[in-house]
Design an enzyme around this catalytic site. Sequence first.
Site, PDB file in Angstrom:
ATOM      1  N   LYS A 103      16.912  -6.981 -29.278  1.00 37.75           N
ATOM      2  CA  LYS A 103      16.112  -8.209 -29.220  1.00 37.75           C
ATOM      3  C   LYS A 103      16.860  -9.082 -28.037  1.00 37.75           C
ATOM      4  O   LYS A 103      17.932  -9.000 -27.531  1.00 37.75           O
ATOM      5  CB  LYS A 103      16.730  -8.831 -30.554  1.00 37.75           C
ATOM      6  CG  LYS A 103      15.550  -9.738 -30.991  1.00 37.75           C
ATOM      7  CD  LYS A 103      14.115  -9.300 -31.631  1.00 37.75           C
ATOM      8  CE  LYS A 103      13.311 -10.260 -31.983  1.00 37.75           C
ATOM      9  NZ  LYS A 103      12.235  -9.480 -32.836  1.00 37.75           N
ATOM     10  N   SER A 355       3.130  -1.821 -29.791  1.00 35.72           N
ATOM     11  CA  SER A 355       4.021  -1.721 -28.427  1.00 35.72           C
ATOM     12  C   SER A 355       4.456  -0.221 -27.949  1.00 35.72           C
ATOM     13  O   SER A 355       4.391   0.107 -26.829  1.00 35.72           O
ATOM     14  CB  SER A 355       5.191  -2.630 -28.674  1.00 35.72           C
ATOM     15  OG  SER A 355       5.186  -3.896 -28.335  1.00 35.72           O
TER      16      SER A 355
HETATM   17  N1  GLU Z   1       8.850  -9.133 -31.876  1.00 36.47           N
HETATM   18  C1  GLU Z   1       8.021  -8.071 -32.592  1.00 36.47           C
HETATM   19  C2  GLU Z   1       9.056  -7.653 -33.763  1.00 36.47           C
HETATM   20  O1  GLU Z   1      10.104  -8.343 -34.235  1.00 36.47           O
HETATM   21  C3  GLU Z   1       7.728  -6.839 -31.632  1.00 36.47           C
HETATM   22  C4  GLU Z   1       8.557  -6.087 -30.994  1.00 36.47           C
HETATM   23  C5  GLU Z   1       8.080  -5.048 -30.022  1.00 36.47           C
HETATM   24  O2  GLU Z   1       7.057  -4.836 -30.010  1.00 36.47           O
HETATM   25  O3  GLU Z   1       8.846  -4.475 -29.336  1.00 36.47           O
HETATM   26  O4  GLU Z   1       8.680  -6.554 -34.411  1.00 36.47           O
END
Ligand code: GLU
Length: 426
Positions: A103, A355
């Site tokens: 993250k 993704s």
């Molecule tokens: N921010 C999104 C999550 O918390 C997507 C993360 C991503 O696509 O890598 O799952």
Amino acid sequence: MSSLLSDANQRLEKALRYVTIDEDVATRLHYPKASLMVSIPVRMDNGSLRVFQGYRVRYDDSRGPTKGGVRFHPSVSMDEVQSLAFWMTFKCAVLNLPFGGAKGGITLNPKELSKFELERLTRGYVDAIADFIGPDIDIPAPDVYTNQMVMGWMMDQYSIIQRKITPAVVTGKPISMGGSLGRETATAMGAFFVMQRALPQLGQSPQDTTVAVQGFGNAGAIIAELLYHAGYKVVAVSDSKGGIYAPQGLDIPSVRHIKEANRQLKAVYCAASVCNDVEHDVITNEQLLELDVDVLVPAALENQITAENADRIKAKYIFEVANGPITSSADTMLEERGIEVFPDILVNAGGVTVSYFEWVQNRSGFYWPLEEVNNRLEKSMTVETENIWAIARDLKVSLRTAAYVHALNRLDAAIKAKGTRDYYMN
Ligand code: GLU
């Protein structure tokens, strides 16, 4: 250990009671693998210089390159980013994606910056973390207050640094820069597939099910609309400034339209159209959480349902579209009261699943039609919902613990494959 991360670790501790995984694996998973903190100097439009704090954490990469979003928000801290990276580790394992968890974030209020300043800040962030990310190392994506445009800047900046076009370094990009069809709607779509699989089984038909959605960003607004079109009665929605409630159900497409035109739900309160079409009350975010509805969908930020308000929650089912909206102490209280919680690491995993599809498309150079993206997403979300349900039933544990158990078994296999004490000492 810091507060949010230690709260997240309590979920791990709880799940560890129900699995027979190697001790080494449990020890490894208590610590983030690498945490980077950077200072990003940005020339502001008025000529002054401001320095922003940025973070990127790779929590665990046993199952593959790490994956996770980047958030722009005033409450971003190392503790928050580490916890979110922890959750991503388990989320990717739940969906069986070949990724670990990561993250990132920058501490700021994006609404205070001009578009020029935001672009300079985003590019400065990539300059600062360029050695920490990469298509085979760590792949950022959108999260709270970041969008396709920001992902496009990130991929462009990384490509400038590498001197080669590198679309697979970031997901959630604009379609014209290698983004995947269906990525923008993926988080909400994934949650919708989980709900479609679970609610009929629980005896809830759409027309008899009332829903309250907290948060009206990318995930919240789209899930509200998907539910509305499927015939559910969405009676309340809110954004960071407050919410609206109409027991007979809200006309979500109109609410979305007004919110998009005015950038805040507040405009709905008494802007001509919806106000005149649908009677509604103005409520606070706290009131929304405590409404007497069948289904509550927290789709905003973490720590919304805590030990303080858990005993006032009246919903029968909670689907966590946000990351970490319920604290571990509130979890126990809700469980005791028979409120069933469908956990974030399953419910909101549609985003990272698409993704993954985007990353695969970037690496193969072959792009899929929307139907294929959504069909594959539906299949993954449905299969894992069923898997978690079966584990919860067999072990007689909550769906959250079942999801952690499911992820832990997959993480265990990957970590053990490189050898453990048992392997070396026997
Ligand atoms: N921010 C999104 C999550 O918390 C997507 C993360 C991503 O696509 O890598 O799952």
